[in-house]
Design a protein around this motif. Structure first.
Motif, PDB file in Angstrom:
ATOM      1  N   GLY A   1       3.676  -1.468   3.688  1.00 50.33           N
ATOM      2  CA  GLY A   1       3.398  -0.071   3.361  1.00 50.33           C
ATOM      3  C   GLY A   1       4.651   0.657   2.892  1.00 50.33           C
ATOM      4  N   MET A   2       4.448   1.741   2.131  1.00 46.50           N
ATOM      5  CA  MET A   2       5.543   2.591   1.649  1.00 46.50           C
ATOM      6  C   MET A   2       5.340   4.003   2.189  1.00 46.50           C
ATOM      7  SD  MET A   2       5.928   1.426  -2.368  1.00 46.50           S
ATOM      8  CE  MET A   2       4.226   1.877  -2.762  1.00 46.50           C
ATOM      9  N   ARG A   3       6.327   4.493   2.975  1.00 41.85           N
ATOM     10  CA  ARG A   3       6.227   5.817   3.580  1.00 41.85           C
ATOM     11  C   ARG A   3       7.638   6.322   3.907  1.00 41.85           C
ATOM     12  NH1 ARG A   3       3.041   5.500   8.805  1.00 41.85           N
ATOM     13  NH2 ARG A   3       1.200   5.837   7.508  1.00 41.85           N
ATOM     14  N   ASP A   4       7.865   7.620   3.673  1.00 49.02           N
ATOM     15  CA  ASP A   4       9.144   8.272   4.012  1.00 49.02           C
ATOM     16  C   ASP A   4      10.335   7.573   3.355  1.00 49.02           C
ATOM     17  OD1 ASP A   4       7.973  10.270   5.548  1.00 49.02           O
ATOM     18  OD2 ASP A   4       7.965   9.013   7.346  1.00 49.02           O
ATOM     19  N   GLY A   5      10.145   7.043   2.150  1.00 47.23           N
ATOM     20  CA  GLY A   5      11.223   6.358   1.458  1.00 47.23           C
ATOM     21  C   GLY A   5      11.585   5.014   2.045  1.00 47.23           C
ATOM     22  N   LEU A   6      10.756   4.490   2.951  1.00 49.24           N
ATOM     23  CA  LEU A   6      11.029   3.217   3.609  1.00 49.24           C
ATOM     24  C   LEU A   6       9.875   2.259   3.372  1.00 49.24           C
ATOM     25  CD1 LEU A   6      12.324   4.556   7.048  1.00 49.24           C
ATOM     26  CD2 LEU A   6      13.708   3.839   5.096  1.00 49.24           C
ATOM     27  N   ALA A   7      10.125   0.979   3.619  1.00 47.33           N
ATOM     28  CA  ALA A   7       9.101  -0.061   3.571  1.00 47.33           C
ATOM     29  C   ALA A   7       8.722  -0.435   4.990  1.00 47.33           C
ATOM     30  CB  ALA A   7       9.604  -1.286   2.803  1.00 47.33           C
ATOM     31  N   ILE A   8       7.437  -0.443   5.288  1.00 42.47           N
ATOM     32  CA  ILE A   8       6.936  -0.718   6.627  1.00 42.47           C
ATOM     33  C   ILE A   8       6.159  -2.022   6.590  1.00 42.47           C
ATOM     34  CG2 ILE A   8       5.533   0.155   8.532  1.00 42.47           C
ATOM     35  CD1 ILE A   8       5.902   2.949   7.382  1.00 42.47           C
TER      36      ILE A   8
ATOM     37  N   PRO B   1       7.188   7.456  -1.602  1.00 46.70           N
ATOM     38  CA  PRO B   1       7.214   5.987  -1.625  1.00 46.70           C
ATOM     39  C   PRO B   1       8.534   5.473  -2.184  1.00 46.70           C
ATOM     40  CG  PRO B   1       5.985   6.786  -3.505  1.00 46.70           C
ATOM     41  CD  PRO B   1       6.410   8.014  -2.720  1.00 46.70           C
ATOM     42  N   SER B   2       8.828   4.229  -1.867  1.00 50.31           N
ATOM     43  CA  SER B   2      10.024   3.572  -2.388  1.00 50.31           C
ATOM     44  C   SER B   2       9.629   2.190  -2.877  1.00 50.31           C
ATOM     45  CB  SER B   2      11.112   3.469  -1.312  1.00 50.31           C
ATOM     46  OG  SER B   2      12.237   2.760  -1.803  1.00 50.31           O
ATOM     47  N   LEU B   3       9.534   2.058  -4.185  1.00 49.40           N
ATOM     48  CA  LEU B   3       9.170   0.768  -4.759  1.00 49.40           C
ATOM     49  C   LEU B   3      10.236  -0.289  -4.509  1.00 49.40           C
ATOM     50  CD1 LEU B   3       7.591   1.666  -8.234  1.00 49.40           C
ATOM     51  CD2 LEU B   3       6.450   0.566  -6.303  1.00 49.40           C
TER      52      LEU B   3
ATOM     53  N   LEU C   1       0.833  -1.194   0.000  1.00 50.77           N
ATOM     54  CA  LEU C   1       0.000   0.000   0.000  1.00 50.77           C
ATOM     55  C   LEU C   1       0.868   1.245   0.000  1.00 50.77           C
ATOM     56  CD1 LEU C   1      -2.692  -1.016   2.668  1.00 50.77           C
ATOM     57  CD2 LEU C   1      -2.808  -1.254   0.178  1.00 50.77           C
ATOM     58  N   ASP C   2       0.487   2.206  -0.806  1.00 51.88           N
ATOM     59  CA  ASP C   2       1.182   3.490  -0.866  1.00 51.88           C
ATOM     60  C   ASP C   2       0.675   4.371   0.281  1.00 51.88           C
ATOM     61  OD1 ASP C   2       2.517   5.788  -1.473  1.00 51.88           O
ATOM     62  OD2 ASP C   2       1.828   5.921  -3.552  1.00 51.88           O
ATOM     63  N   LEU C   3       1.554   4.709   1.207  1.00 51.22           N
ATOM     64  CA  LEU C   3       1.207   5.562   2.351  1.00 51.22           C
ATOM     65  C   LEU C   3       1.930   6.898   2.270  1.00 51.22           C
ATOM     66  CD1 LEU C   3       1.474   2.863   5.180  1.00 51.22           C
ATOM     67  CD2 LEU C   3      -0.489   3.390   3.728  1.00 51.22           C
ATOM     68  N   SER C   4       2.243   7.357   1.058  1.00 53.01           N
ATOM     69  CA  SER C   4       3.021   8.574   0.878  1.00 53.01           C
ATOM     70  C   SER C   4       2.108   9.787   0.792  1.00 53.01           C
ATOM     71  CB  SER C   4       3.863   8.457  -0.402  1.00 53.01           C
ATOM     72  OG  SER C   4       3.029   8.373  -1.542  1.00 53.01           O
ATOM     73  N   PHE C   5       2.705  10.950   0.552  1.00 51.24           N
ATOM     74  CA  PHE C   5       1.971  12.206   0.495  1.00 51.24           C
ATOM     75  C   PHE C   5       0.975  12.234  -0.663  1.00 51.24           C
ATOM     76  CE2 PHE C   5       5.273  12.692  -2.605  1.00 51.24           C
ATOM     77  CZ  PHE C   5       4.773  13.545  -3.565  1.00 51.24           C
TER      78      PHE C   5
END
Length: 467
Positions: free
Chosen positions: A154-161, A189-191, A111-115
């Motif tokens: 999840g993808m947030r702050d350039g990291l994978a969660i 996000p960071s794919l 899931l994309d959790l970015s801005f």
């Protein structure tokens, strides 16, 4: 910006002034090349009357209310009912060819959790709508794939969660997704990081099951620490399929990712146009993918255990969560207790399922065939007056003269008869047993029970002769 200023057309200009402005010396997006022939045909072949102005793409709008026609009584109830019935049948008109599919799936949902998920083009926001659809997806996924496993990243702050680990318990995933509602999307996000974490989670997946990654991507960029093409090569070596649902626009790296991990097939990359389309694309993932590789096509035996639920006199620890409980399922091989099924025995590694789980996965291999529409002529010859399944009465069979008279009085009936998949008599026939059913039983049989009530109750092949 100078080119944009030259394209501006005031609302007070007439059509002749607009055509004169478009026919200027410079090229714009609406006029095309400067030296183009004015009389040449446009892409859609449309022009505005006698003027030479080309019709823009946004001017050719298909409005939903254009298909609504008032009936003879002045209401639109008949048209609305026809559209509802067409929507029900549209979900059923899919390919029912039996194919070899991997019913034991191992899927990682990213899931994309970015801005980018704060945008409101999907109501209420991309973020909240994605969480709501992800909750529905988890429930539907385990309903259609009870012996499969799912994980969420999840993808947030350039990291994978890591949101939830790979498991077959839907409660764990639903609890983890509900906790995300209190958080706000942020960062980029960071794919690559998400794919590497998903690849590590699927590393121990057995070879008899599928390895899949489903990405919900709302941004137009990816903040990666290294070369993502190296990660794509590792995914190909590990036979991991990647599918992407975009929420903004098509991204080149996502198209390349889906193409290379699916043997050159780009059908696994979609961009949602609205909320309904997004929901449809999300729910389509619940269908197991077709097996392509020759290694997976080979038949192999898989040992499974079918334990029964037991309730002890005293509380004992389960082997999966180390929690105290009275009830549970004892492993058929080693006797270890697990809380819920399906699961893998933590002690001996045996796959533990129920027989109903295996039966529910069987319909993907041999789907129920689509039922055919019944014309008024066939309805009159059949003699059936009610639905075979629920017993609801069918509309009375009318003669051709009566039907023609009704179509003249109610133009909406003509449009309803032209909608694909709608039966003019309101009946749908199973081509195997020949029984007639209503639209609601058609939907219920194809989406819930996956069996024909008429075929299941047919006792012609089980006739016992008594001497």
């Amino acid at each position: 910006m100078a080119d944009s200023d030259g394209e501006y057309m005031a609302d007070e200009l007439s059509d002749d002034d607009i055509s004169a402005q478009v026919g200027g010396g410079h090229a714009t997006r609406s006029s095309g090349r400067a030296n183009a022939d004015v009389s040449s045909s446009t892409r859609g072949g449309d022009r505005d009357g006698g003027n030479n102005r080309r019709k823009a793409a946004w001017e050719d709008i298909q409005r939903s209310w254009d298909t609504v026609v008032e009936g003879a009584d002045g209401s639109i109830n008949s048209t609305i009912e026809g559209l509802k019935e067409a929507g029900k049948r549209q979900r059923l008109l899919r390919d029912t060819t039996p194919l070899q599919r991997g019913i034991i799936r191992h899927l990682i949902l990213i899931l994309d959790l970015s801005f980018a998920m704060t945008e409101k083009d999907l109501r209420p926001t991309r973020y909240l709508l994605t969480l709501r659809y992800a909750t529905l997806f988890v429930t539907e996924f385990f309903e259609q794939n009870p012996i499969s496993q799912l994980g969420v990243v999840g993808m947030r702050d350039g990291l994978a969660i890591r949101i939830s680990d790979l498991s077959g318990n839907p409660v764990e995933h639903l609890t983890a997704l509900s906790a995300l509602r209190t958080q706000d999307p942020q960062g980029n996000p960071s794919l690559q990081n998400a794919l590497e974490m998903s690849r590590a989670g699927l590393f121990h997946a057995p070879s008899h099951g599928t390895r899949e990654i489903q990405i919900i991507f709302g941004a137009l960029l990816s903040s990666d620490p290294g070369d993502i093409h190296t990660t794509i090569g590792d995914l190909i070596k590990d036979r991991i399929r990647v599918s992407v649902i975009g929420l903004a626009a098509q991204v080149a790296i996502c198209a390349e990712l889906c193409s290379k991990t699916n043997n050159g097939n780009t059908a696994s990359y979609h961009v949602a146009t609205d909320e309904q389309h997004f929901h449809k694309l999300f729910m389509d993932v619940t269908t197991p993918p077709v097996t392509r590789s020759a290694k997976q096509n080979q038949s192999s035996l898989l040992m499974m255990g079918f334990p029964s639920r037991t309730v002890g006199k005293s509380v004992t620890l389960c082997a999966c969560h180390s929690t105290l409980s009275r009830g549970g399922y004892l492993c058929s091989r080693c006797g270890s207790k697990v809380c819920a099924l399906p699961a893998e025995c933590p002690a001996c590694g045996l796959t533990l399922i129920l027989s109903t789980h295996l039966a529910r996965s069987y319909h993907h291999l041999f789907p129920l065939k689509n039922w055919a529409e019944v014309s008024w002529a066939k309805a009159g010859r059949s003699g059936a007056t009610a639905c075979y399944s629920c017993g609801s009465a069918f509309p009375a069979v009318r003669s051709k003269a009566e039907r023609d008279r009704e179509k003249e009085d109610d133009p909406g009936l003509v449009k309803d008869s032209l909608i694909k998949g709608i039966s003019e008599s309101g009946r749908y026939m199973c081509e195997v047993c020949g029984n007639h059913f209503c639209i609601d039983c058609d939907v219920f049989a194809h989406e819930v029970v996956h069996n024909c009530p008429g075929c299941q109750s047919d006792a012609r092949g089980n006739v016992v002769t008594v001497s």
